[in-house]
Motif scaffolding. Structure first.
Motif, PDB file in Angstrom:
ATOM      1  N   GLY A  82       0.794  -1.218   0.000  1.00  0.00           N
ATOM      2  CA  GLY A  82       0.000   0.000   0.000  1.00  0.00           C
ATOM      3  C   GLY A  82       0.827   1.270   0.000  1.00  0.00           C
ATOM      4  O   GLY A  82       0.283   2.371  -0.098  1.00  0.00           O
ATOM      5  N   LEU A  83       2.137   1.134   0.125  1.00  0.00           N
ATOM      6  CA  LEU A  83       3.026   2.298   0.121  1.00  0.00           C
ATOM      7  C   LEU A  83       3.341   2.706  -1.313  1.00  0.00           C
ATOM      8  O   LEU A  83       3.343   1.865  -2.214  1.00  0.00           O
ATOM      9  CB  LEU A  83       4.351   1.952   0.825  1.00  0.00           C
ATOM     10  CG  LEU A  83       4.298   1.606   2.309  1.00  0.00           C
ATOM     11  CD1 LEU A  83       5.678   1.118   2.781  1.00  0.00           C
ATOM     12  CD2 LEU A  83       3.845   2.802   3.133  1.00  0.00           C
ATOM     13  N   PRO A  84       3.647   4.001  -1.526  1.00  0.00           N
ATOM     14  CA  PRO A  84       4.119   4.402  -2.852  1.00  0.00           C
ATOM     15  C   PRO A  84       5.376   3.598  -3.198  1.00  0.00           C
ATOM     16  O   PRO A  84       6.186   3.304  -2.317  1.00  0.00           O
ATOM     17  CB  PRO A  84       4.463   5.888  -2.678  1.00  0.00           C
ATOM     18  CG  PRO A  84       3.756   6.321  -1.441  1.00  0.00           C
ATOM     19  CD  PRO A  84       3.597   5.106  -0.578  1.00  0.00           C
ATOM     20  N   LYS A  85       5.533   3.241  -4.455  1.00  0.00           N
ATOM     21  CA  LYS A  85       6.664   2.404  -4.880  1.00  0.00           C
ATOM     22  C   LYS A  85       8.011   2.936  -4.391  1.00  0.00           C
ATOM     23  O   LYS A  85       8.874   2.165  -3.990  1.00  0.00           O
ATOM     24  CB  LYS A  85       6.673   2.286  -6.398  1.00  0.00           C
ATOM     25  CG  LYS A  85       6.512   0.864  -6.853  1.00  0.00           C
ATOM     26  CD  LYS A  85       6.714   0.782  -8.350  1.00  0.00           C
ATOM     27  CE  LYS A  85       6.461  -0.578  -8.921  1.00  0.00           C
ATOM     28  NZ  LYS A  85       6.056  -1.654  -8.117  1.00  0.00           N
ATOM     29  N   SER A  86       8.162   4.246  -4.382  1.00  0.00           N
ATOM     30  CA  SER A  86       9.439   4.845  -3.976  1.00  0.00           C
ATOM     31  C   SER A  86       9.739   4.615  -2.495  1.00  0.00           C
ATOM     32  O   SER A  86      10.884   4.731  -2.068  1.00  0.00           O
ATOM     33  CB  SER A  86       9.439   6.347  -4.274  1.00  0.00           C
ATOM     34  OG  SER A  86       8.430   6.994  -3.507  1.00  0.00           O
ATOM     35  N   ARG A  87       8.722   4.273  -1.703  1.00  0.00           N
ATOM     36  CA  ARG A  87       8.916   4.056  -0.254  1.00  0.00           C
ATOM     37  C   ARG A  87       8.869   2.578   0.126  1.00  0.00           C
ATOM     38  O   ARG A  87       8.958   2.247   1.289  1.00  0.00           O
ATOM     39  CB  ARG A  87       7.872   4.839   0.533  1.00  0.00           C
ATOM     40  CG  ARG A  87       8.080   6.339   0.412  1.00  0.00           C
ATOM     41  CD  ARG A  87       7.200   7.191   1.292  1.00  0.00           C
ATOM     42  NE  ARG A  87       6.863   6.622   2.568  1.00  0.00           N
ATOM     43  CZ  ARG A  87       5.665   6.744   3.146  1.00  0.00           C
ATOM     44  NH1 ARG A  87       4.702   7.395   2.535  1.00  0.00           N
ATOM     45  NH2 ARG A  87       5.419   6.216   4.333  1.00  0.00           N
ATOM     46  N   GLN A  88       8.733   1.692  -0.852  1.00  0.00           N
ATOM     47  CA  GLN A  88       8.679   0.255  -0.567  1.00  0.00           C
ATOM     48  C   GLN A  88      10.100  -0.294  -0.386  1.00  0.00           C
ATOM     49  O   GLN A  88      10.899  -0.243  -1.312  1.00  0.00           O
ATOM     50  CB  GLN A  88       7.979  -0.498  -1.707  1.00  0.00           C
ATOM     51  CG  GLN A  88       6.517  -0.171  -1.834  1.00  0.00           C
ATOM     52  CD  GLN A  88       5.845  -0.899  -3.000  1.00  0.00           C
ATOM     53  OE1 GLN A  88       6.489  -1.507  -3.842  1.00  0.00           O
ATOM     54  NE2 GLN A  88       4.530  -0.813  -3.037  1.00  0.00           N
ATOM     55  N   PRO A  89      10.422  -0.838   0.815  1.00  0.00           N
ATOM     56  CA  PRO A  89      11.764  -1.376   1.034  1.00  0.00           C
ATOM     57  C   PRO A  89      12.000  -2.706   0.312  1.00  0.00           C
ATOM     58  O   PRO A  89      13.138  -3.132   0.144  1.00  0.00           O
ATOM     59  CB  PRO A  89      11.840  -1.565   2.549  1.00  0.00           C
ATOM     60  CG  PRO A  89      10.430  -1.668   3.003  1.00  0.00           C
ATOM     61  CD  PRO A  89       9.609  -0.876   2.022  1.00  0.00           C
ATOM     62  N   VAL A  90      10.925  -3.379  -0.104  1.00  0.00           N
ATOM     63  CA  VAL A  90      11.006  -4.648  -0.839  1.00  0.00           C
ATOM     64  C   VAL A  90       9.862  -4.688  -1.848  1.00  0.00           C
ATOM     65  O   VAL A  90       8.919  -3.914  -1.748  1.00  0.00           O
ATOM     66  CB  VAL A  90      10.887  -5.878   0.106  1.00  0.00           C
ATOM     67  CG1 VAL A  90      12.029  -5.927   1.098  1.00  0.00           C
ATOM     68  CG2 VAL A  90       9.546  -5.896   0.828  1.00  0.00           C
TER      69      VAL A  90
END
Length: 127
Positions: A110-118
């Motif tokens: 659910g996070l923006p792609k730029s904030r996804q750690p994986v």
């Protein structure tokens, strides 16, 4: 598995997940685990019972509640999307780690792609 062991396994596992933070909130009895600023696991003690509260796919949540007496609807959360895990005979350490990872992946997704750690679609898939 008792509730104290349940919480220790879950806490140790979240420490291995990329990009997670832990904080105490509400009062000292609530421990929040977050990724990208969003909660994916809460730990607290319901009267005498240490529990985990985790995000779950609604269909999976229904099946889990039917299969495990120690898994119920999310305490103080959306009952369709969250579960409470108390432990019990049918909840083992492998299941706890899988449920924590699934909750983590749902929140990461659910996070923006730029904030996804994986990549939430491929990460861990119960390796």
């Amino acid at each position: 598995m008792d509730g104290q062991e349940l919480q220790k396994i879950a806490r140790d596992h979240t420490a291995e997940l990329p990009g997670t933070d832990q904080e105490q909130r509400f009062d000292p009895d609530w421990e929040l685990h977050k990724v990208g600023g969003k909660v994916f696991m809460l730990m607290t003690d319901m009267p005498g019972r240490p529990v985990l509260i985790l995000k779950a796919d609604p269909d999976d949540a229904t099946a889990l509640r039917e299969q495990h007496v120690g898994i119920t609807a999310g305490y103080h959360m959306n009952k369709r999307h969250w579960i409470t895990v108390e432990g019990g005979d049918t909840v083992d350490d492998k299941l706890v780690r899988e449920l924590v990872t699934d909750s983590y992946r749902l929140v990461v997704g659910g996070l923006p792609k730029s904030r996804q750690p994986v990549d939430p679609h491929t990460y861990d898939r119960h390796a």
